[in-house]
Design a protein around this motif. Sequence first.
Motif, short mmCIF file in Angstrom:
data_model
loop_
_atom_site.label_atom_id
_atom_site.label_comp_id
_atom_site.label_asym_id
_atom_site.label_seq_id
_atom_site.Cartn_x
_atom_site.Cartn_y
_atom_site.Cartn_z
N ALA A 195 0.84 -1.18 0.00
CA ALA A 195 0.00 0.00 0.00
C ALA A 195 0.88 1.24 0.00
O ALA A 195 1.99 1.23 0.51
CB ALA A 195 -0.91 0.00 1.22
N LEU A 196 0.34 2.30 -0.56
CA LEU A 196 1.04 3.58 -0.64
C LEU A 196 0.20 4.67 0.02
O LEU A 196 -1.02 4.73 -0.19
CB LEU A 196 1.31 3.93 -2.10
CG LEU A 196 2.08 5.23 -2.38
CD1 LEU A 196 2.95 5.07 -3.62
CD2 LEU A 196 1.14 6.41 -2.56
N ARG A 197 0.86 5.50 0.75
CA ARG A 197 0.21 6.59 1.48
C ARG A 197 0.84 7.89 1.01
O ARG A 197 2.06 8.02 1.01
CB ARG A 197 0.46 6.35 2.96
CG ARG A 197 0.05 7.38 3.95
CD ARG A 197 0.32 6.83 5.34
NE ARG A 197 0.43 7.83 6.37
CZ ARG A 197 -0.57 8.31 7.07
NH1 ARG A 197 -1.79 7.90 6.85
NH2 ARG A 197 -0.36 9.22 8.00
N LYS A 198 0.01 8.86 0.61
CA LYS A 198 0.53 10.06 -0.04
C LYS A 198 1.06 11.10 0.95
O LYS A 198 0.83 12.30 0.81
CB LYS A 198 -0.54 10.68 -0.94
CG LYS A 198 -0.88 9.80 -2.14
CD LYS A 198 -1.79 10.51 -3.12
CE LYS A 198 -3.17 10.74 -2.54
NZ LYS A 198 -4.10 11.34 -3.53
N VAL A 199 1.76 10.61 1.95
CA VAL A 199 2.50 11.45 2.88
C VAL A 199 3.79 10.72 3.23
O VAL A 199 3.95 9.53 2.91
CB VAL A 199 1.70 11.76 4.17
CG1 VAL A 199 0.47 12.57 3.86
CG2 VAL A 199 1.33 10.46 4.88
N ARG A 200 4.71 11.40 3.88
CA ARG A 200 6.00 10.80 4.19
C ARG A 200 5.94 9.82 5.37
O ARG A 200 6.67 8.82 5.39
CB ARG A 200 7.04 11.88 4.49
CG ARG A 200 7.42 12.72 3.28
CD ARG A 200 8.53 13.69 3.60
NE ARG A 200 8.92 14.44 2.42
CZ ARG A 200 9.81 14.01 1.54
NH1 ARG A 200 10.41 12.85 1.72
NH2 ARG A 200 10.12 14.73 0.48
#
Length: 124
Positions: free
Chosen positions: A97-102
């Motif tokens: 999964a990818l999360r659009k924050v660091r």
Amino acid sequence: QVQLVESGGGLVQAGGSLRLSCAASGRTFSGYAMAWFRQVPGKEREFVSAISGSGGYTEYVDSVKGRFTISRDSAKNTVYLQMNSLTAEDTAVYYCALRKVRAPSQRWDGYDYWGQGTQVTVSS
């Protein structure tokens, strides 16, 4: 839009190892937190591991600490999960999964994009 494609799952004997890969495409991958979750039928999706956008910070669920290692290669837009000393309890479908924050999260609803999953089966 981001596409995530997992690979590397399969059947392995207890005590063995597998390395999962998750290739991202569609837009920039660098700087976004990534994670691995897993799910078995009838149970909720479980957090396994996550890595920050810079790659300098990682998190693991207690049950995999010391056995699994998450890493990322920004040049290849790929995140990896090296899994050693596998047990039957690690059998599941593994999702990246990818999360659009660091900063990573251990909550599945904190992620914006998901792969289709790859089956890991550990025989005892």
